[in-house]
Design a protein around this motif. Sequence first.
Motif, PDB file in Angstrom:
ATOM      1  N   GLN A  91      -8.304  49.260  -3.937  1.00 16.16           N
ATOM      2  CA  GLN A  91      -8.058  49.614  -2.615  1.00 16.16           C
ATOM      3  C   GLN A  91      -9.217  50.677  -2.136  1.00 16.16           C
ATOM      4  OE1 GLN A  91      -4.379  51.413  -2.141  1.00 16.16           O
ATOM      5  NE2 GLN A  91      -4.314  51.703   0.070  1.00 16.16           N
ATOM      6  N   VAL A  92      -9.413  51.702  -2.688  1.00 11.47           N
ATOM      7  CA  VAL A  92     -10.277  52.800  -2.289  1.00 11.47           C
ATOM      8  C   VAL A  92     -11.759  52.071  -2.090  1.00 11.47           C
ATOM      9  CG1 VAL A  92     -11.253  54.909  -2.555  1.00 11.47           C
ATOM     10  CG2 VAL A  92      -8.798  54.601  -3.180  1.00 11.47           C
ATOM     11  N   ALA A  93     -12.233  51.346  -3.056  1.00 10.94           N
ATOM     12  CA  ALA A  93     -13.453  50.754  -3.139  1.00 10.94           C
ATOM     13  C   ALA A  93     -13.646  49.706  -2.200  1.00 10.94           C
ATOM     14  CB  ALA A  93     -13.605  50.291  -4.631  1.00 10.94           C
ATOM     15  N   SER A  94     -12.683  49.056  -1.484  1.00 10.08           N
ATOM     16  CA  SER A  94     -12.734  48.249  -0.469  1.00 10.08           C
ATOM     17  C   SER A  94     -13.308  48.751   0.795  1.00 10.08           C
ATOM     18  CB  SER A  94     -11.241  47.525  -0.039  1.00 10.08           C
ATOM     19  OG  SER A  94     -10.450  48.383   0.448  1.00 10.08           O
ATOM     20  N   GLU A  95     -13.254  50.232   0.985  1.00  9.71           N
ATOM     21  CA  GLU A  95     -13.655  50.939   2.122  1.00  9.71           C
ATOM     22  C   GLU A  95     -15.286  50.651   1.986  1.00  9.71           C
ATOM     23  OE1 GLU A  95     -12.206  55.013   1.789  1.00  9.71           O
ATOM     24  OE2 GLU A  95     -10.340  54.158   1.856  1.00  9.71           O
ATOM     25  N   PHE A  96     -16.020  50.599   1.056  1.00  9.49           N
ATOM     26  CA  PHE A  96     -17.454  50.678   0.766  1.00  9.49           C
ATOM     27  C   PHE A  96     -18.099  49.416  -0.312  1.00  9.49           C
ATOM     28  CE2 PHE A  96     -15.635  53.280  -2.285  1.00  9.49           C
ATOM     29  CZ  PHE A  96     -16.215  53.004  -3.769  1.00  9.49           C
ATOM     30  N   LEU A  97     -17.349  48.677  -0.677  1.00 12.17           N
ATOM     31  CA  LEU A  97     -17.649  47.282  -1.165  1.00 12.17           C
ATOM     32  C   LEU A  97     -17.597  45.985  -0.322  1.00 12.17           C
ATOM     33  CD1 LEU A  97     -16.273  47.480  -4.855  1.00 12.17           C
ATOM     34  CD2 LEU A  97     -18.538  48.376  -4.066  1.00 12.17           C
ATOM     35  N   THR A  98     -18.620  44.991  -0.471  1.00 12.11           N
ATOM     36  CA  THR A  98     -18.698  43.952   0.130  1.00 12.11           C
ATOM     37  C   THR A  98     -17.344  42.939  -0.520  1.00 12.11           C
ATOM     38  OG1 THR A  98     -19.982  42.676  -1.368  1.00 12.11           O
ATOM     39  CG2 THR A  98     -21.088  43.917   0.559  1.00 12.11           C
ATOM     40  N   PRO A  99     -16.937  42.045   0.209  1.00 10.59           N
ATOM     41  CA  PRO A  99     -15.621  41.037  -0.471  1.00 10.59           C
ATOM     42  C   PRO A  99     -16.115  40.423  -1.702  1.00 10.59           C
ATOM     43  CG  PRO A  99     -16.003  40.771   1.914  1.00 10.59           C
ATOM     44  CD  PRO A  99     -17.116  41.682   1.756  1.00 10.59           C
TER      45      PRO A  99
END
Length: 131
Positions: A91-99
């Motif tokens: 969830q936190v990584a979704s802020e800076f990772l591509t899909p």
Amino acid sequence: QQDQRREILGPDGWATLQSIADGMRNDAAKNLTSAVQANMGNNPLTPEQSDRLQGVIKAEVAANNMDDTDLFRPTAEWTQMVTDREQHVLQVASEFLTPAQQQTLQFLEGENLKQLLQQREQRIKALGIKQ
């Protein structure tokens, strides 16, 4: 338990223990981040993404340190705890990772859970814990 450890070790011993634990968390986060990077294929992490992911993993490990007492938990409860940790990282990584990177991370978290379950079962057998 933490207060007892702090009392037994004294301020200097406690500081040393915390430094060692922080180094271990950092190493674990670095190793997991490297594994993620190695599996990203055509979607490699940028240095900034790698640093941020390592920080997220390290924070999650520090906040949810598990020990041998968790071996006495029912498998379903333990699995849910690990899954919740992994989902928080995702969830936190979704802020800076591509899909595409998120999808790879999610797959790797599933593989990590399988490995952790195997290690947990081996540890339970080695300690002779009956469940």
